[in-house]
Design an enzyme around this catalytic site. Structure first.
Site, PDB file in Angstrom:
ATOM      1  CG  HIS A 174      -5.945  -0.431   4.874  1.00 49.49           C
ATOM      2  ND1 HIS A 174      -5.135  -1.195   5.003  1.00 49.49           N
ATOM      3  CD2 HIS A 174      -6.874  -0.717   5.792  1.00 49.49           C
ATOM      4  CE1 HIS A 174      -5.166  -1.746   6.101  1.00 49.49           C
ATOM      5  NE2 HIS A 174      -6.098  -1.553   6.571  1.00 49.49           N
ATOM      6  CD  GLU A 196      -2.830  -1.252   2.554  1.00 45.99           C
ATOM      7  OE1 GLU A 196      -2.691  -0.527   3.310  1.00 45.99           O
ATOM      8  OE2 GLU A 196      -3.661  -2.389   2.384  1.00 45.99           O
TER       9      GLU A 196
HETATM   10  N1  LIG Z   1     -10.022  -2.703   6.138  1.00 46.46           N
HETATM   11  C1  LIG Z   1      -9.788  -2.286   7.329  1.00 46.46           C
HETATM   12  O1  LIG Z   1      -9.634  -0.937   7.554  1.00 46.46           O
HETATM   13  C2  LIG Z   1      -9.691  -3.238   8.600  1.00 46.46           C
HETATM   14  C3  LIG Z   1     -10.164  -2.600   9.912  1.00 46.46           C
HETATM   15  C4  LIG Z   1     -10.388  -3.603  10.919  1.00 46.46           C
HETATM   16  C5  LIG Z   1      -9.781  -4.614  10.763  1.00 46.46           C
HETATM   17  N2  LIG Z   1      -9.345  -5.153   9.642  1.00 46.46           N
HETATM   18  C6  LIG Z   1      -8.767  -6.477   9.576  1.00 46.46           C
HETATM   19  O2  LIG Z   1      -9.801  -7.494   9.673  1.00 46.46           O
HETATM   20  C7  LIG Z   1      -9.632  -8.651   9.923  1.00 46.46           C
HETATM   21  C8  LIG Z   1     -10.686  -9.309  10.953  1.00 46.46           C
HETATM   22  O3  LIG Z   1     -10.668  -8.598  11.890  1.00 46.46           O
HETATM   23  P1  LIG Z   1     -11.448  -9.046  13.472  1.00 46.46           P
HETATM   24  O4  LIG Z   1     -11.228  -7.958  14.476  1.00 46.46           O
HETATM   25  O5  LIG Z   1     -12.620  -9.749  13.229  1.00 46.46           O
HETATM   26  O6  LIG Z   1     -10.246 -10.257  13.972  1.00 46.46           O
HETATM   27  P2  LIG Z   1     -10.524 -11.422  14.813  1.00 46.46           P
HETATM   28  O7  LIG Z   1      -9.132 -11.937  15.394  1.00 46.46           O
HETATM   29  O8  LIG Z   1     -11.509 -10.975  15.923  1.00 46.46           O
HETATM   30  O9  LIG Z   1     -10.919 -12.625  13.917  1.00 46.46           O
HETATM   31  C9  LIG Z   1     -10.395 -13.111  13.057  1.00 46.46           C
HETATM   32  C10 LIG Z   1     -10.575 -14.517  12.946  1.00 46.46           C
HETATM   33  O10 LIG Z   1     -10.268 -15.243  11.710  1.00 46.46           O
HETATM   34  C11 LIG Z   1      -9.936 -16.541  11.997  1.00 46.46           C
HETATM   35  N3  LIG Z   1      -8.956 -17.188  10.997  1.00 46.46           N
HETATM   36  C12 LIG Z   1      -7.613 -16.603  10.979  1.00 46.46           C
HETATM   37  N4  LIG Z   1      -6.888 -17.434  10.022  1.00 46.46           N
HETATM   38  C13 LIG Z   1      -7.781 -18.083   9.417  1.00 46.46           C
HETATM   39  C14 LIG Z   1      -8.000 -18.972   8.282  1.00 46.46           C
HETATM   40  N5  LIG Z   1      -6.540 -19.084   7.508  1.00 46.46           N
HETATM   41  N6  LIG Z   1      -9.235 -19.464   7.779  1.00 46.46           N
HETATM   42  C15 LIG Z   1     -10.204 -19.218   8.793  1.00 46.46           C
HETATM   43  N7  LIG Z   1     -10.459 -18.591   9.578  1.00 46.46           N
HETATM   44  C16 LIG Z   1      -9.175 -17.929  10.072  1.00 46.46           C
HETATM   45  C17 LIG Z   1      -9.408 -16.761  13.572  1.00 46.46           C
HETATM   46  O11 LIG Z   1      -9.837 -17.921  14.019  1.00 46.46           O
HETATM   47  C18 LIG Z   1     -10.623 -15.539  13.965  1.00 46.46           C
HETATM   48  O12 LIG Z   1     -11.600 -16.249  14.496  1.00 46.46           O
HETATM   49  C19 LIG Z   1      -8.173  -8.433  10.535  1.00 46.46           C
HETATM   50  O13 LIG Z   1      -7.185  -8.958   9.717  1.00 46.46           O
HETATM   51  C20 LIG Z   1      -7.991  -6.946  10.719  1.00 46.46           C
HETATM   52  O14 LIG Z   1      -6.638  -6.617  10.655  1.00 46.46           O
HETATM   53  C21 LIG Z   1      -9.224  -4.538   8.532  1.00 46.46           C
END
Ligand SMILES: NC(=O)c1ccc[n+]([C@@H]2O[C@H](COP(=O)([O-])OP(=O)(O)OC[C@H]3O[C@@H](n4cnc5c(N)ncnc54)[C@H](O)[C@@H]3O)[C@@H](O)[C@H]2O)c1
Length: 405
Positions: free
Chosen positions: A288, A265
């Site tokens: 993002h 990015e």
């Molecule tokens: N786009 C954005 O601006 C933005 C904002 C916030 C969060 N995010 C991203 O969103 C994602 C999710 O956030 P969250 O708070 O729900 O996280 P979280 O940790 O609560 O949930 C992630 C889930 O994914 C599961 N997981 C991990 N690897 C996996 C795989 N290979 N297959 C299946 N399941 C898998 C984990 O067991 C967990 O339940 C993170 O990567 C975070 O960085 C992006």
């Protein structure tokens, strides 16, 4: 190490919300706010003398940076993910890391819903044609989301909230998670990711950025998806092979995609965004911004700044990403010793034996351990000799000792 509250230096990078700046300035800290991310060499120059570092998702806090951080006590990740920080090196240096795991969940979910509807109705194409003066009123390829199946990969904070909202909009929901997760409402738990891919009309990724997830979604997974299905990634850029996604889109196998996160990015405003996905129809590209709403940023700013201030003042580590969580209520007139140590049997007995040998009375004490490390808060009522601290510091298990008063 004892920090004079009036001399706490804070470095906030990546335009962290003004609510965080005000919260930390209200504590009397000196706050420097920088608009962009810093690369490792820039950070190595700026980090000495800084007590609290605030970053968002772009700044990498490497072991080298932490080694150069002679005064650092805590890092605040003003976002959800913390894989940009070397957590192992932070724990080994007794540096606490905090994030805001829940503050922008709703914002990401609302963007995902908006994009699912936009792609299902092919709004980006209709919008582009209108701007070119073309009035195309056809219903071809436009659908309702009601009754379609949403497949959520990663059923964590974001995945579960999306599940509930999507069902309320009339979608059927399936999910796949590597961990055991309770299905909310009528959501169907898939036994494998293949089952989810083969049965979903829309596939959306909400996995975390653990190293094992790099490139886990590629040509094979796109091929498994239903012809004409839609794809979203609002999780982490590294998890998707973008060349494979472009091929799946240009071949027509995938009918549309919404991508908010990218393997590379741009570092700041004005830098060119380079991607294989530029210029494709029915593809929504966003910089993002899944969690970027004023509501979320304000909440994150407040939440993480509070955690940092409480850690400096009380040593509280509740919801720390890397250190054991300990919170002991503040008691007036006490000295508080906080002790990060290697988690081996007998540390508590050794600390208390040193205190007892010096006739120091313990007024309150709380210990918690997490993997390799332990964290102990001890409140002491009366005066004590410097030798007490020297002996505690020289214990072979001691990682870091701070005195708060
Ligand atoms: N786009 C954005 O601006 C933005 C904002 C916030 C969060 N995010 C991203 O969103 C994602 C999710 O956030 P969250 O708070 O729900 O996280 P979280 O940790 O609560 O949930 C992630 C889930 O994914 C599961 N997981 C991990 N690897 C996996 C795989 N290979 N297959 C299946 N399941 C898998 C984990 O067991 C967990 O339940 C993170 O990567 C975070 O960085 C992006």
């Amino acid at each position: 190490m004892m920090i004079d509250q009036a001399k706490v230096r804070v470095l906030l990078l990546e335009s962290i919300h003004r609510d965080a700046v005000s919260r930390l300035e209200a504590e009397g800290y000196s706050v420097e706010s920088v608009r962009n991310a810093l690369d490792e060499s820039e950070l190595l120059e700026r980090i000495p003398g800084v007590h609290l570092l605030g970053i968002r998702s772009k700044t990498k806090v490497t072991a080298k940076v932490l080694e150069a951080a002679d005064s650092l006590v805590a890092v605040g990740a003003f976002c959800i993910g913390t894989d940009q920080i070397d957590l192992h090196a932070a724990s080994a240096a007794g540096i606490a890391v905090f994030n805001a795991p829940f503050s922008n969940t709703r914002s990401v979910v609302e963007l995902a819903i908006a994009e699912i509807i936009s792609m299902t109705r092919r709004l980006t194409e209709k919008n582009a044609l209108m701007h070119e003066g073309v009035w195309d009123k056809s219903a071809d390829g436009a659908h309702e989301i009601r009754g379609r199946r949403l497949g959520i990969v990663g059923y964590g904070n974001i995945g579960t909230q999306l599940s509930v909202l999507a069902e309320n909009l009339g979608m059927h929901v399936s999910f796949y998670d590597t961990a055991d997760k309770l299905a909310l409402s009528n959501a169907h738990r898939c036994a494998s990711i293949e089952e989810l891919l083969e049965t979903s009309d829309v596939v959306t990724l909400h996995v975390d950025g653990r190293p094992g997830n790099a490139g886990f979604f590629g040509a094979e997974q796109f091929k498994r998806m239903k012809p004409g299905a839609l794809f979203l990634n609002l999780s982490r850029g590294i998890v998707v092979d973008h060349v494979a996604l472009r091929d799946a889109l240009t071949s027509g196998h995938i009918a549309g995609a919404a991508v908010d996160v990218f393997p590379k990015e741009p570092k700041g405003r004005g830098d060119e965004f380079v991607s294989e996905l530029r210029g494709l129809p029915n593809v929504i590209l966003t910089p993002h911004i899944g969690g970027s709403t004023e509501e979320a940023q304000s909440d994150i700013g407040d939440f993480v700044a509070n955690k940092l201030a409480h850690f400096v003042q009380d040593g509280n580590t509740t919801l720390s990403v890397n250190l054991p969580g300990v919170a002991l209520p503040e008691q007036s007139g006490m000295s508080r010793i906080v002790h990060v140590h290697i988690n081996t049997p007998g540390v508590l007995a050794q600390v208390n034996s040193i205190l007892a040998q010096h006739h120091v009375n313990v007024e309150g004490q709380l210990l918690s351990t997490r993997g390799e490390y332990g964290y102990l808060i001890t409140d002491i009522g009366g005066p004590y000799a410097d030798d007490v601290l020297e002996q505690l510091r020289s214990m072979e298990q001691t990682v870091r000792l701070r005195v708060l008063s």
